[in-house]
Write an enzyme that holds these catalytic residues in place. Structure first.
Site, PDB file in Angstrom:
ATOM      1  N   PHE A   1       2.642   4.480   1.451  1.00  0.00           N
ATOM      2  CA  PHE A   1       2.679   3.514   0.352  1.00  0.00           C
ATOM      3  C   PHE A   1       1.560   2.511   0.556  1.00  0.00           C
ATOM      4  CE2 PHE A   1       3.564  -0.359  -1.898  1.00  0.00           C
ATOM      5  CZ  PHE A   1       3.888   0.113  -3.160  1.00  0.00           C
TER       6      PHE A   1
ATOM      7  N   LYS B   1       0.801  -9.640   1.733  1.00  0.00           N
ATOM      8  CA  LYS B   1       2.183 -10.106   1.786  1.00  0.00           C
ATOM      9  C   LYS B   1       2.334 -11.454   2.519  1.00  0.00           C
ATOM     10  CE  LYS B   1       4.602  -6.058   0.383  1.00  0.00           C
ATOM     11  NZ  LYS B   1       4.104  -4.697   0.529  1.00  0.00           N
TER      12      LYS B   1
ATOM     13  N   ASP C   1      -3.473  -0.138   7.372  1.00  0.00           N
ATOM     14  CA  ASP C   1      -2.814  -0.943   6.346  1.00  0.00           C
ATOM     15  C   ASP C   1      -1.619  -1.639   6.994  1.00  0.00           C
ATOM     16  OD1 ASP C   1      -1.339  -2.045   4.318  1.00  0.00           O
ATOM     17  OD2 ASP C   1      -1.470  -0.314   2.982  1.00  0.00           O
TER      18      ASP C   1
HETATM   19  C1  LIG Z   1       3.273  -3.902  -0.412  1.00  0.00           C
HETATM   20  C2  LIG Z   1       2.260  -3.019   0.180  1.00  0.00           C
HETATM   21  C3  LIG Z   1       1.018  -2.787  -0.441  1.00  0.00           C
HETATM   22  C4  LIG Z   1       0.700  -3.327  -1.809  1.00  0.00           C
HETATM   23  O1  LIG Z   1       0.753  -4.716  -1.878  1.00  0.00           O
HETATM   24  P1  LIG Z   1       0.891  -5.444  -3.302  1.00  0.00           P
HETATM   25  O2  LIG Z   1       0.695  -6.900  -2.978  1.00  0.00           O
HETATM   26  O3  LIG Z   1       2.253  -5.147  -3.833  1.00  0.00           O
HETATM   27  O4  LIG Z   1      -0.179  -4.904  -4.174  1.00  0.00           O
HETATM   28  C5  LIG Z   1       0.101  -1.996   0.208  1.00  0.00           C
HETATM   29  N1  LIG Z   1       0.374  -1.446   1.404  1.00  0.00           N
HETATM   30  C6  LIG Z   1       1.542  -1.650   2.039  1.00  0.00           C
HETATM   31  C7  LIG Z   1       1.776  -1.021   3.374  1.00  0.00           C
HETATM   32  C8  LIG Z   1       2.540  -2.411   1.440  1.00  0.00           C
HETATM   33  O5  LIG Z   1       3.712  -2.575   2.044  1.00  0.00           O
END
Ligand SMILES: *Cc1c(COP(=O)(O)O)cnc(C)c1O
Length: 410
Positions: A149, A263, A234
């Site tokens: 994700f 986040k 990520d």
């Molecule tokens: C939440 C998330 C994203 C995307 O972040 P948004 O601020 O919702 O666009 C990307 N990678 C990971 C691992 C995430 O948990």
């Protein structure tokens, strides 16, 4: 003088009904309408209190309205909020310096949302592949993991393996190769001279807090170094204290070439994300080649700097590790009693519920009625990621409620 008639406050049920015709249906929220919050607690419109065991998918690692973060935001609101990058602002240098220091990397590209950080990381990796590695024009590939994700943009869903996230949104961006997660041999086979980067989550959050085998991240680091491509981690959800370390890659003593953060970087106040990388990678960008109107704005930079200051104390990482022990003990006691198994690191757990007891959604709704907010994922898994400020006692309250719900059934 006419005075507008004061509208009577609307109930949770009325507010939920009012959303239906005017709000896109791209979420299926629990039926709770939050009106205020502090620390690990939220309160709904009717004044019912709930323990927040989701923490905005880790955007609220420091809890709701952490005093130091609220103060930094207030102070900045009173001085300067936005300049655009057409001009410098007096907060950005400090934010970039502190974030580079915290991560042990050199340069920062400030963005807003996580998806933007991922998009930006992909662009930077491709540009690096052409300018530095010498990949033939338009041939660069990025290797990613199944069940990833990384966000919701067109390019990012192009390499999702979740059909719900993809169906109906093609045509997709080419240039991605998907391999199984936690499989170094598959990764090795997919990497070749066109590979700009390997992009993975050190722990797959949305997939259900999937933790790779010990040695996987070290393996990815060695493989990418040997193959001459970038390791892009990520850490938008796994980073910034959640796992008991500043970064999840630290559990294996690994430093990626490119780090994606988001986040919690915005302190639960404003969207703040960043690509943080070694200088020779991020310096491939020149003026006009990438940007964002809001990226690096002074309000975000002030809040982001305050977030880094909190993390520099080490206090939150330590709490995540300590409270994580309580979380694991509590969950271990529930295995076989409605819990089929769980995966946890720091203050973060994916809990597989016995389908005989109920679906993840049903368990989440029952927990809500017990005053505990969680979110289900993939049918039978619930995810626990409370604020890192949660006390042991609050955590035991949540675990006790889970035990009750599992015992009584949904
Ligand atoms: C939440 C998330 C994203 C995307 O972040 P948004 O601020 O919702 O666009 C990307 N990678 C990971 C691992 C995430 O948990």
């Amino acid at each position: 003088m006419t005075v507008a008639p004061s509208r009577s406050p609307r109930s949770s049920a009325e507010l939920i009904r009012a959303e239906e015709p005017v709000l896109a249906h791209n979420y299926h929220p629990l039926p709770v309408v939050v009106a205020r919050a502090e620390g690990a607690w939220v309160e709904d419109v009717e004044g019912r209190r709930y323990l927040d065991m989701l923490a905005g998918y880790s955007a609220l690692n420091f809890g709701h309205r952490h005093p130091a973060l609220i103060e930094a935001a207030h102070r900045q609101l009173d001085r300067l909020t936005l300049t655009s990058r057409a001009f410098h602002n007096d907060r950005l240098a400090r934010f970039a310096e502190s974030l580079a220091r915290l991560t042990g990397l050199d340069m920062v590209l400030p963005m807003n949302t996580g998806a933007e950080a991922v998009e930006s990381g992909i662009k930077v990796a491709r540009k690096w592949a052409y300018d530095v590695k010498g990949v033939a024009p338009d041939r660069a590939t990025v290797v990613v993991a199944a069940d990833n994700f990384h966000g919701r943009t067109t390019t990012i869903v192009s390499f999702s393996t979740d059909e719900t996230a993809r169906a109906g949104f093609g045509p997709f961006t080419p240039g991605f190769r998907v391999v199984p997660y936690n499989d170094l041999a598959a990764l090795e086979a997919a990497v070749d001279e066109t590979t700009a980067a390997v992009l993975i989550e050190p722990i797959q959050g949305e997939a259900g807090v999937v933790i790779p085998d010990d040695g996987y991240l070290r393996g990815v680091r060695e493989l990418t170094r040997r193959a001459g491509c970038l390791f892009v981690a990520d850490e938008i959800q796994s980073g910034l204290g959640r796992t008991g370390r500043t970064l999840a890659v630290e559990h294996e003593g690994v430093v990626p070439d490119v780090l994606l953060l988001g986040k919690a970087l915005g302190g639960g106040i404003v969207p703040v994300s960043a690509v943080v990388a070694r200088r020779e990678v991020l310096q491939v960008l020149g003026p006009g080649q990438h940007g964002s109107t809001f990226g690096g704005n002074p309000l975000s930079a002030a809040v982001g700097s305050a977030v880094v200051e909190l993390l520099e104390t080490g206090e939150f990482q330590r709490r995540a590790e300590e409270a994580g022990v309580v979380l694991r003990e509590g969950l271990t006691a529930l295995v076989g009693k409605g819990v089929r198994g769980f995966r946890a690191r720091g203050l973060w757990a994916g809990v597989d519920i016995d389908p005989a007891v109920g679906t993840g959604r049903e368990i989440s709704e029952s927990l809500m009625r017990e005053g505990i907010l969680v979110k289900d994922t993939h049918g039978s898994t619930i995810r626990l990621a409370p604020p890192l400020t949660i006390t042991d006692e609050e955590l035991r309250t949540a675990l006790g409620a889970l035990e009750t719900v599992l015992r009584q059934g949904v």
